[in-house]
Scaffold this motif. Sequence first.
Motif: not given
Length: 109
Positions: A1-11, A17-26, A94-97
Amino acid sequence: MHGVTAQVATAARALNLSVIGWNVDASDAGDSDPEAVARRAVDRARPGSIILMHEGGPATITALPAILRGPAAHGYALVTVPELFGSRGLEPGRVYDAGIVDSGQGSEP
């Protein structure tokens, strides 16, 4: 998801912490047309969407008022990330978009 690697999610999980991404790119980073930026952001938004914007985009600031009005015209409310997830909270690592929408129409991260 948008460059989030398994390593980032594990960290993130290790730091509770959770990882917040996006699902709409302006797509505002290089676009100088504020109307086009606003149209993309508003037209792509759905219940629970998280919209990515860049403060340095050439048209971002000019497009922002229309983007802020647009969701309301479609019956949406702008909220913070904690408000978007509410009492469900966020799971560490968890990665949320997008938010989880009660109607079942949103994106299940």
